[in-house]
Scaffold this motif. Structure first.
Motif, PDB file in Angstrom:
ATOM      1  N   TRP A 169      25.212  24.521  18.851  1.00  0.00           N
ATOM      2  CA  TRP A 169      24.206  23.657  18.378  1.00  0.00           C
ATOM      3  C   TRP A 169      25.912  22.588  18.563  1.00  0.00           C
ATOM      4  O   TRP A 169      26.784  22.791  18.121  1.00  0.00           O
ATOM      5  CB  TRP A 169      24.133  24.231  16.956  1.00  0.00           C
ATOM      6  N   ASN A 198      28.583  25.729   9.935  1.00  0.00           N
ATOM      7  CA  ASN A 198      28.925  26.970  10.905  1.00  0.00           C
ATOM      8  C   ASN A 198      30.306  27.403  10.666  1.00  0.00           C
ATOM      9  O   ASN A 198      31.751  27.491  10.549  1.00  0.00           O
ATOM     10  CB  ASN A 198      29.771  25.629  12.238  1.00  0.00           C
ATOM     11  N   ILE A 225      25.756  29.792   7.638  1.00  0.00           N
ATOM     12  CA  ILE A 225      25.234  28.496   9.532  1.00  0.00           C
ATOM     13  C   ILE A 225      25.446  27.575   9.681  1.00  0.00           C
ATOM     14  O   ILE A 225      26.377  27.722  10.952  1.00  0.00           O
ATOM     15  CB  ILE A 225      24.294  29.280   9.698  1.00  0.00           C
ATOM     16  N   ASN A 226      24.584  27.415   8.720  1.00  0.00           N
ATOM     17  CA  ASN A 226      25.238  25.292   8.653  1.00  0.00           C
ATOM     18  C   ASN A 226      25.627  24.515   8.463  1.00  0.00           C
ATOM     19  O   ASN A 226      25.892  24.042   9.607  1.00  0.00           O
ATOM     20  CB  ASN A 226      23.442  24.768   7.888  1.00  0.00           C
ATOM     21  N   ARG A 283      25.065  30.144  17.491  1.00  0.00           N
ATOM     22  CA  ARG A 283      25.484  28.431  16.753  1.00  0.00           C
ATOM     23  C   ARG A 283      26.498  27.498  17.620  1.00  0.00           C
ATOM     24  O   ARG A 283      27.324  26.772  17.288  1.00  0.00           O
ATOM     25  CB  ARG A 283      25.676  28.995  14.977  1.00  0.00           C
TER      26      ARG A 283
END
Length: 141
Positions: free
Chosen positions: A62, A18, A15-16, A59
């Motif tokens: 962001w 992407n 997730i971080n 996501r």
């Protein structure tokens, strides 16, 4: 460290960065995602494609930031992850975030349920964990 916790570390890493393909690595085909009322994209999402699209949608808002696990608490096939989100949305120049929890249920090594909770005690109750500080299977980072 359990295989479930290792899978969740990889999930949040994906997730971080992407990487929406990598997030599905440990999803069961019948995964159910529940985001509660009051969250930006509240609802129930079913199946890998729907859950992947839901996570990608969130996501995708962001501009930068992270959603970092702070602690993993496990009881049987359920894992609660204490999270700290700190992001700057594309629509703003201000950083936002907070602390909350996600709950995961595993079956045969795959995530079958993925719930978010605004309040950490609600996640512990969902998983049947009574006292986070004295529960065996707690793993801080």
């Amino acid at each position: 460290m359990s295989l479930e916790i290792e899978a969740l570390k990889l999930f949040f890493d994906a997730i971080n960065r992407n990487d929406m393909q990598a997030i599905t690595r440990d999803f069961d085909p019948e995964i159910v995602r529940v985001e509660p009322e009051g969250f930006p994209t509240a609802g129930t999402y079913r199946g890998i494609a729907e859950v992947q699209a839901h996570v990608a949608n969130g996501r995708g808002t962001w501009a930068e930031g992270t959603c970092d696990p702070e602690r993993f608490l496990q009881r049987g096939n359920k894992v609660v992850v204490y999270l700290h989100a700190h992001v700057r949305l594309k629509s703003s120049n201000k950083w936002v975030g907070g602390r909350f929890a996600d709950g995961f249920e595993f079956r045969d090594g795959k995530i079958v349920r993925y719930h978010s909770f605004g309040e950490r005690p609600d996640a512990l109750a969902w998983a049947g964990i009574e006292d986070a500080d004295r529960t065996a299977g707690s793993h801080g980072l």
